[in-house]
Design an enzyme around this catalytic site. Sequence first.
Site, PDB file in Angstrom:
ATOM      1  CB  SER A 137      -0.932  -0.032   1.216  1.00  0.00           C
ATOM      2  OG  SER A 137      -1.726   1.133   1.281  1.00  0.00           O
ATOM      3  CE1 TYR A 151      -0.445   5.533  -5.097  1.00  0.00           C
ATOM      4  CE2 TYR A 151       0.019   6.983  -3.243  1.00  0.00           C
ATOM      5  CZ  TYR A 151       0.329   5.871  -4.003  1.00  0.00           C
ATOM      6  OH  TYR A 151       1.399   5.083  -3.662  1.00  0.00           O
ATOM      7  CE  LYS A 155      -0.674   2.260  -3.643  1.00  0.00           C
ATOM      8  NZ  LYS A 155      -0.237   0.899  -4.022  1.00  0.00           N
TER       9      LYS A 155
END
Length: 285
Positions: A137, A151, A155
């Site tokens: 991650s 993003y 993650k």
Amino acid sequence: MDNNKKVWFITGASKGFGLSLVKQLLDAGQLVAATSRNQQELIEAVNTQSNNFLPLQVDLVNESSVSLALQHTNETFGKIDVVINNAGYGIGGAIEELTDKESRQAFDVNVFATLNVIRYVMPYLRKQRSGHIINISSIAGIAPGTGWAIYGAAKYAVIGLSEVLAADVKSLGIKVTVVAPGAFRTSFLTPDSLTITNNPIADYEDVRASHAKYLKMDGEQAGDPEKAAESIIKIAGEANPPLYLLLGGDAYNRALAKLDALHDEIRDWQDLTCSTDFEYDLENN
């Protein structure tokens, strides 16, 4: 087969953490299947003739491609011990600056590709009653920064699925770790691994400043990718590996700051939060 040798399946292996992992593992005599969108690029990057290395051209978003790659790995080496879901890329921009297509593609590569690998490797690991799945991650999945909403969301998803996966497969003898690196001196901040919106909106001054700060950091990140790879390999050898592995001092500090802020805000709003129950005794709970 030497019982000390593990079979590793690593995605996104032609650069960054993936390439460092492959090279270190091969140097240690381990058996490595590695994937890339471009097999020739992967072969040239690893630069070895070792029979311990199986380079695979895989489209991780395509279920059939993933399934065949894992089948090929199992047939070649006889088992799969450690899976490292490393493939991914960064995407920057405020939400309205990124198209639906760009946002979905980011989730396809960063989240659904990981799910595809897990879905198709689990039958092998269940049969063995062993294995270790390591999902890469980012500290952005714990404490995301301005200008990186999509993003960060992707993650975050990797962290969430890893936490539940760990609980789901624990009784099967399978371990799960989610790795949250900070800034490392890889190619992550180059155009090969990072997409920045092509439709900037002038009002988002803080977003532009955030992107400029990160792009300026390229080549000067504090994190050493070789040490990161060593750390990931180390936890794969632990009898009781962590569910969370943070990498880098910046990741450590950002995570602690997030935990403190979250704790304080939850406590600050305790009365309103708990007032929504039919009956709640604040003094005794």
